[in-house]
Design a protein around this motif. Sequence first.
Motif, PDB file in Angstrom:
ATOM      1  N   GLY A 148       1.262  -1.092  -0.031  1.00 58.12           N
ATOM      2  CA  GLY A 148       0.060  -0.205  -0.126  1.00 58.12           C
ATOM      3  C   GLY A 148       1.064   1.457  -0.138  1.00 58.12           C
ATOM      4  N   ASP A 149       0.163   2.387   0.926  1.00 62.16           N
ATOM      5  CA  ASP A 149       1.275   3.616   1.080  1.00 62.16           C
ATOM      6  C   ASP A 149       2.172   3.337   1.623  1.00 62.16           C
ATOM      7  OD1 ASP A 149       0.672   2.997   3.662  1.00 62.16           O
ATOM      8  OD2 ASP A 149      -0.517   5.153   4.058  1.00 62.16           O
ATOM      9  N   GLY A 150       2.929   1.919   2.090  1.00 63.02           N
ATOM     10  CA  GLY A 150       4.157   2.146   3.175  1.00 63.02           C
ATOM     11  C   GLY A 150       4.524   2.441   4.455  1.00 63.02           C
ATOM     12  N   ASN A 156       0.494  -1.463  -7.526  1.00 62.97           N
ATOM     13  CA  ASN A 156       0.031  -0.437  -7.737  1.00 62.97           C
ATOM     14  C   ASN A 156       1.012   0.945  -8.050  1.00 62.97           C
ATOM     15  OD1 ASN A 156      -1.303   2.523  -8.022  1.00 62.97           O
ATOM     16  ND2 ASN A 156      -2.915   1.743  -7.640  1.00 62.97           N
ATOM     17  N   PRO A 157       1.311   1.527  -8.909  1.00 61.50           N
ATOM     18  CA  PRO A 157       2.784   2.122  -9.314  1.00 61.50           C
ATOM     19  C   PRO A 157       2.229   3.272  -8.651  1.00 61.50           C
ATOM     20  CG  PRO A 157       1.504   2.089 -11.336  1.00 61.50           C
ATOM     21  CD  PRO A 157       0.797   1.175 -10.408  1.00 61.50           C
ATOM     22  N   TYR A 207       4.979   6.967  -4.067  1.00 62.93           N
ATOM     23  CA  TYR A 207       4.547   7.246  -2.766  1.00 62.93           C
ATOM     24  C   TYR A 207       5.235   6.734  -1.745  1.00 62.93           C
ATOM     25  CZ  TYR A 207       1.707   9.367   0.820  1.00 62.93           C
ATOM     26  OH  TYR A 207       1.267   9.939   2.101  1.00 62.93           O
ATOM     27  N   SER A 208       4.726   5.760  -1.419  1.00 64.13           N
ATOM     28  CA  SER A 208       5.474   5.316  -0.448  1.00 64.13           C
ATOM     29  C   SER A 208       7.172   4.901  -0.208  1.00 64.13           C
ATOM     30  CB  SER A 208       5.646   3.492  -0.955  1.00 64.13           C
ATOM     31  OG  SER A 208       4.659   2.572  -0.395  1.00 64.13           O
ATOM     32  N   ARG A 246       7.499   8.676   1.018  1.00 68.43           N
ATOM     33  CA  ARG A 246       7.725   8.939   2.165  1.00 68.43           C
ATOM     34  C   ARG A 246       8.662   8.342   3.212  1.00 68.43           C
ATOM     35  NH1 ARG A 246       2.289   6.248   4.747  1.00 68.43           N
ATOM     36  NH2 ARG A 246       3.611   7.090   6.448  1.00 68.43           N
ATOM     37  N   ALA A 247       9.491   7.068   2.669  1.00 68.14           N
ATOM     38  CA  ALA A 247       9.866   6.686   3.003  1.00 68.14           C
ATOM     39  C   ALA A 247      11.919   7.486   2.976  1.00 68.14           C
ATOM     40  CB  ALA A 247      11.456   5.154   2.557  1.00 68.14           C
ATOM     41  N   TRP A 248      11.530   8.373   2.130  1.00 66.33           N
ATOM     42  CA  TRP A 248      13.182   9.372   1.956  1.00 66.33           C
ATOM     43  C   TRP A 248      12.526  10.250   2.669  1.00 66.33           C
ATOM     44  CZ3 TRP A 248      12.142  13.938   0.445  1.00 66.33           C
ATOM     45  CH2 TRP A 248      13.179  15.377   0.053  1.00 66.33           C
TER      46      TRP A 248
END
Length: 234
Positions: A102-104, A123-124, A129-130, A133-135
């Motif tokens: 999902g969104d990570g 879903n690309p 987006y993930s 968010r991680a960055w």
Amino acid sequence: RKSPLSVRPSVGRRAGAMCPAVVEQSRQEEGEGGSGRSSWGVLVTAGVGGTLVALYALATPFVTPALRRVCLPFVPATAAQVRNVLEMLENRSGPLVDIGSGDGRIVIAAAKKGFKAVGYELNPWLVWYSRYRAWRDGVHRNTKFYISDLWKVSFSQYRNVVVFGVPQMMPQLEKKLEEELECNARIIACRFPFPCWIPDHTTGKGIDTVWAYDLKHSRGCETKSLEITPVTDS
């Protein structure tokens, strides 16, 4: 001597001569006003249309399900679910994978606890987006996100597996994981349990319930100590 009525036609002719100019001026003014209103109408329509298209493009990947063998819509994990998953990962080590990431948020939360965490998502838009968010959260070095169908990926290298699934996919996924994972693996299911495995640990309530399965128990491959019978002289 002219009759007073004889003057009226000449006045009428002069008024008639002026009418075309007045009419033309009126038409020009109306044309300019109409053109202005038309331009504003086009701009407003374009602005509203562009906004709706942009909102649709941004919202659709997060609301509608990705194309999968089993329909799996994106439903963000709650804060309680994230906490429950992390509780099931206490005293665990080794690489972690979130199937249908999902969104990570699960991957990112695990990375903050020191795991090398990977997410697979079809879903690309959610994958991009993930990564963002991680960055943003400073854990991009310990996370990876892949655009991939979970049925085409081998999970044999992971010791910790997190699954947000739906009932229709759990039987087949249970079989896939049992075939691929090592005995020391732990599988954590959120929202829906696996149909055949008996959970070793359970926490949470309602939609926040999390089930943990230690594969060595589910598969029955725990190592048993051998009993040595002492040899006695007869």
